[in-house]
Design a protein around this motif. Structure first.
Motif, PDB file in Angstrom:
ATOM      1  N   ILE A   8      -2.984 -10.947  -0.873  1.00  0.00           N
ATOM      2  CA  ILE A   8      -3.952  -9.882  -0.576  1.00  0.00           C
ATOM      3  C   ILE A   8      -4.200  -9.799   0.930  1.00  0.00           C
ATOM      4  O   ILE A   8      -4.244  -8.711   1.505  1.00  0.00           O
ATOM      5  CB  ILE A   8      -5.276 -10.101  -1.348  1.00  0.00           C
ATOM      6  CG1 ILE A   8      -5.038  -9.861  -2.851  1.00  0.00           C
ATOM      7  CG2 ILE A   8      -6.387  -9.210  -0.808  1.00  0.00           C
ATOM      8  CD1 ILE A   8      -6.190 -10.287  -3.735  1.00  0.00           C
ATOM      9  N   ARG A   9      -4.325 -10.958   1.594  1.00  0.00           N
ATOM     10  CA  ARG A   9      -4.500 -10.960   3.054  1.00  0.00           C
ATOM     11  C   ARG A   9      -3.320 -10.299   3.740  1.00  0.00           C
ATOM     12  O   ARG A   9      -3.489  -9.496   4.648  1.00  0.00           O
ATOM     13  CB  ARG A   9      -4.617 -12.390   3.573  1.00  0.00           C
ATOM     14  CG  ARG A   9      -5.966 -12.946   3.477  1.00  0.00           C
ATOM     15  CD  ARG A   9      -6.016 -14.264   4.192  1.00  0.00           C
ATOM     16  NE  ARG A   9      -7.273 -14.907   3.879  1.00  0.00           N
ATOM     17  CZ  ARG A   9      -7.565 -16.126   4.222  1.00  0.00           C
ATOM     18  NH1 ARG A   9      -6.695 -16.855   4.891  1.00  0.00           N
ATOM     19  NH2 ARG A   9      -8.725 -16.644   3.916  1.00  0.00           N
ATOM     20  N   GLU A  12      -3.520  -6.501   3.183  1.00  0.00           N
ATOM     21  CA  GLU A  12      -4.587  -5.861   3.958  1.00  0.00           C
ATOM     22  C   GLU A  12      -4.261  -5.837   5.447  1.00  0.00           C
ATOM     23  O   GLU A  12      -4.465  -4.829   6.117  1.00  0.00           O
ATOM     24  CB  GLU A  12      -5.912  -6.592   3.726  1.00  0.00           C
ATOM     25  CG  GLU A  12      -6.476  -6.390   2.343  1.00  0.00           C
ATOM     26  CD  GLU A  12      -7.743  -7.216   2.094  1.00  0.00           C
ATOM     27  OE1 GLU A  12      -8.007  -8.190   2.843  1.00  0.00           O
ATOM     28  OE2 GLU A  12      -8.460  -6.887   1.142  1.00  0.00           O
ATOM     29  N   ASN A  13      -3.773  -6.957   5.952  1.00  0.00           N
ATOM     30  CA  ASN A  13      -3.469  -7.026   7.381  1.00  0.00           C
ATOM     31  C   ASN A  13      -2.290  -6.141   7.760  1.00  0.00           C
ATOM     32  O   ASN A  13      -2.317  -5.477   8.793  1.00  0.00           O
ATOM     33  CB  ASN A  13      -3.224  -8.473   7.813  1.00  0.00           C
ATOM     34  CG  ASN A  13      -4.506  -9.257   7.914  1.00  0.00           C
ATOM     35  OD1 ASN A  13      -5.538  -8.740   8.294  1.00  0.00           O
ATOM     36  ND2 ASN A  13      -4.450 -10.530   7.558  1.00  0.00           N
ATOM     37  N   LYS A  15      -1.307  -3.402   6.313  1.00  0.00           N
ATOM     38  CA  LYS A  15      -1.773  -2.015   6.285  1.00  0.00           C
ATOM     39  C   LYS A  15      -2.634  -1.696   7.510  1.00  0.00           C
ATOM     40  O   LYS A  15      -2.477  -0.647   8.142  1.00  0.00           O
ATOM     41  CB  LYS A  15      -2.575  -1.766   5.001  1.00  0.00           C
ATOM     42  CG  LYS A  15      -2.944  -0.334   4.773  1.00  0.00           C
ATOM     43  CD  LYS A  15      -3.605  -0.171   3.413  1.00  0.00           C
ATOM     44  CE  LYS A  15      -3.838   1.262   3.077  1.00  0.00           C
ATOM     45  NZ  LYS A  15      -4.375   1.428   1.711  1.00  0.00           N
ATOM     46  N   ARG A  16      -3.520  -2.627   7.867  1.00  0.00           N
ATOM     47  CA  ARG A  16      -4.405  -2.418   9.020  1.00  0.00           C
ATOM     48  C   ARG A  16      -3.605  -2.291  10.317  1.00  0.00           C
ATOM     49  O   ARG A  16      -3.804  -1.342  11.088  1.00  0.00           O
ATOM     50  CB  ARG A  16      -5.394  -3.574   9.133  1.00  0.00           C
ATOM     51  CG  ARG A  16      -6.337  -3.454  10.307  1.00  0.00           C
ATOM     52  CD  ARG A  16      -7.424  -4.521  10.265  1.00  0.00           C
ATOM     53  NE  ARG A  16      -6.916  -5.866  10.111  1.00  0.00           N
ATOM     54  CZ  ARG A  16      -6.601  -6.675  11.132  1.00  0.00           C
ATOM     55  NH1 ARG A  16      -6.750  -6.248  12.372  1.00  0.00           N
ATOM     56  NH2 ARG A  16      -6.160  -7.890  10.917  1.00  0.00           N
ATOM     57  N   GLU A  43       2.164  -3.853   0.580  1.00  0.00           N
ATOM     58  CA  GLU A  43       0.791  -3.372   0.738  1.00  0.00           C
ATOM     59  C   GLU A  43       0.058  -3.245  -0.596  1.00  0.00           C
ATOM     60  O   GLU A  43      -1.165  -3.301  -0.646  1.00  0.00           O
ATOM     61  CB  GLU A  43       0.771  -2.046   1.491  1.00  0.00           C
ATOM     62  CG  GLU A  43       1.110  -2.197   2.957  1.00  0.00           C
ATOM     63  CD  GLU A  43       0.968  -0.918   3.759  1.00  0.00           C
ATOM     64  OE1 GLU A  43       0.539   0.128   3.190  1.00  0.00           O
ATOM     65  OE2 GLU A  43       1.280  -0.945   4.972  1.00  0.00           O
ATOM     66  N   VAL A  72      -9.380 -11.455   6.799  1.00  0.00           N
ATOM     67  CA  VAL A  72      -9.934 -10.191   7.268  1.00  0.00           C
ATOM     68  C   VAL A  72     -11.449 -10.312   7.282  1.00  0.00           C
ATOM     69  O   VAL A  72     -12.021 -11.201   6.653  1.00  0.00           O
ATOM     70  CB  VAL A  72      -9.481  -9.000   6.386  1.00  0.00           C
ATOM     71  CG1 VAL A  72      -7.999  -8.745   6.543  1.00  0.00           C
ATOM     72  CG2 VAL A  72      -9.819  -9.238   4.936  1.00  0.00           C
ATOM     73  N   SER A  74     -13.822  -8.853   5.820  1.00  0.00           N
ATOM     74  CA  SER A  74     -14.500  -8.868   4.521  1.00  0.00           C
ATOM     75  C   SER A  74     -14.506 -10.262   3.911  1.00  0.00           C
ATOM     76  O   SER A  74     -15.435 -10.638   3.206  1.00  0.00           O
ATOM     77  CB  SER A  74     -13.860  -7.868   3.562  1.00  0.00           C
ATOM     78  OG  SER A  74     -12.508  -8.208   3.331  1.00  0.00           O
TER      79      SER A  74
END
Length: 108
Positions: A8-9, A12-13, A15-16, A43, A72, A74
């Motif tokens: 998941i990290r 997220e990273n 995509k960011r 992603e 991230v 969050s």
């Protein structure tokens, strides 16, 4: 931390960083020499990827591969115990690095 948390990290990273550089999944894939389906699947947490693919992606994004696995924001907000552990580990690593640099400087 489970492998799912790490995946998941990564998702997220990736995509960011891709969005920060104003790249579509297709554009990133094209520049990295991989399929856009690969980017999409990473992603969406549908697949793990090889070291080679990560190297190609991070080269295009001009980042170190390690930053794709950093927590991230969050994550920090959800669990203060984990946050404290992460901050402690980062602090210890920084101190070790500074000590090694100082040893190297004073050894000369």
């Amino acid at each position: 931390m489970t492998s799912n948390d790490i995946q998941i990290r990564l998702a997220e990273n990736l995509k960011r960083f891709r969005k920060e550089r104003k790249l579509t999944q297709f554009q990133l894939a094209e520049k990295a020499g991989i399929s856009d389906e690969t980017i999409k699947n990473i992603e969406l947490c549908k697949t793990w990827t090889s070291e080679k693919t990560l190297a190609q992606i991070t080269e295009v994004l001009d980042i170190d591969v390690a930053v794709l696995f950093l927590p991230v924001q969050s994550s920090f907000e959800l669990d203060s115990k984990v946050t404290a552990q992460i901050k402690s580990a980062i602090g210890e690593n920084i101190m070790k690095y500074v000590e090694s640099v100082l040893e190297e400087v004073y050894a000369k």
